[in-house]
Design an enzyme around this catalytic site. Structure first.
Site, PDB file in Angstrom:
ATOM      1  N   LYS A   1      23.896  45.054  24.397  1.00  0.00           N
ATOM      2  CA  LYS A   1      24.859  45.984  23.809  1.00  0.00           C
ATOM      3  C   LYS A   1      26.291  45.487  24.049  1.00  0.00           C
ATOM      4  CE  LYS A   1      21.881  50.122  24.419  1.00  0.00           C
ATOM      5  NZ  LYS A   1      21.850  51.483  25.042  1.00  0.00           N
TER       6      LYS A   1
ATOM      7  N   TYR B   1      19.510  54.743  15.822  1.00  0.00           N
ATOM      8  CA  TYR B   1      19.484  55.900  16.715  1.00  0.00           C
ATOM      9  C   TYR B   1      19.211  57.203  15.975  1.00  0.00           C
ATOM     10  CZ  TYR B   1      21.001  53.282  20.854  1.00  0.00           C
ATOM     11  OH  TYR B   1      21.059  52.432  21.934  1.00  0.00           O
TER      12      TYR B   1
ATOM     13  N   ASN C   1      24.349  51.257  29.277  1.00  0.00           N
ATOM     14  CA  ASN C   1      23.266  50.651  30.046  1.00  0.00           C
ATOM     15  C   ASN C   1      22.902  49.234  29.598  1.00  0.00           C
ATOM     16  OD1 ASN C   1      22.090  51.460  27.707  1.00  0.00           O
ATOM     17  ND2 ASN C   1      20.784  53.014  28.632  1.00  0.00           N
TER      18      ASN C   1
ATOM     19  N   GLU D   1      12.009  48.959  14.706  1.00  0.00           N
ATOM     20  CA  GLU D   1      13.292  48.353  15.066  1.00  0.00           C
ATOM     21  C   GLU D   1      13.372  46.876  14.671  1.00  0.00           C
ATOM     22  OE1 GLU D   1      14.266  51.258  18.875  1.00  0.00           O
ATOM     23  OE2 GLU D   1      13.563  49.221  19.264  1.00  0.00           O
TER      24      GLU D   1
END
Ligand code: IDP
Ligand code: MG
Length: 171
Positions: free
Chosen positions: A10, A50, A122, A136
């Site tokens: 991320k 998401y 995270n 995904e």
């Protein structure tokens, strides 16, 4: 069981220069990387990724986070790891969703934090199960970007499609 899982480093992981550490940790699994790219994350892609989080109070921040708007890093590194027990092996190394609850030696435990706005930063995303992995991987990658055949694919003829090529061929 041989399986595949999506891993995203991320924007906070990229900003903190954690790519090398994360790849080294993941190499402990002896899994194979079968696809990788650095990619921009559009709001559309973020929303689709998401979509199960839409009703959460932190949804807006979560989208800003994955799009890189909180870190001035408008990109993520996306990878597909492949091999025996890939999903649980990678999730185990990643650690719990909440970085404060994650095992301190896990990736999220070691490098994650909770922002003052309450978002769990995270560092990595990993698929939870087989169904999520398939959804995904198909969302983030096209069949041609993956070096093994993971899911059935078909070849279509695309007429008048535009594609960028090098202005000058390599010498
Ligand atoms: P996962 O990433 O461990 O699969 P999910 O429940 O799918 O966890 O949540 C997606 C992401 O949303 C998390 O990685 C984290 O960044 C964020 N998130 C999840 N739950 C919370 C929460 O309770 N507060 C703040 N952020 C959260
Ligand atoms: Mg999840």
């Amino acid at each position: 069981m041989i399986e595949q899982t999506l891993v995203l480093i991320k924007p906070d992981g990229l900003k903190k220069s954690l790519t090398g550490n994360i790849l080294t940790r993941l190499s402990e699994t002896k899994l194979e990387i079968v696809a990788t790219k650095i990619t921009r994350v559009s709001r559309e892609l973020a929303g689709e990724h998401y979509k199960h989080m839409k009703d959460k109070p932190f949804y807006g921040e979560l989208i800003e986070y994955i799009c890189g708007e909180l870190h001035q890093r408008r990109k993520v590194m996306a990878m597909v790891y492949w091999g025996e027990g890939a999903i649980s092996k990678v999730r185990q190394l990643a650690g719990a969703t909440n970085p404060e609850e994650a095992d301190p030696v896990s990736i999220r435990g070691a490098y994650g934090r909770i922002t003052t706005k309450g978002v769990y930063e995270n560092v990595i995303h990993t698929s939870r199960d087989k169904e999520e992995a398939e959804r995904e991987i198909k969302l983030w990658f096209s069949p041609e970007e993956i070096i093994v055949d993971l899911y059935p694919a078909r070849t279509v003829e695309v007429n008048k499609a535009k594609k960028k090529v090098w202005a000058q061929e390599h010498q």
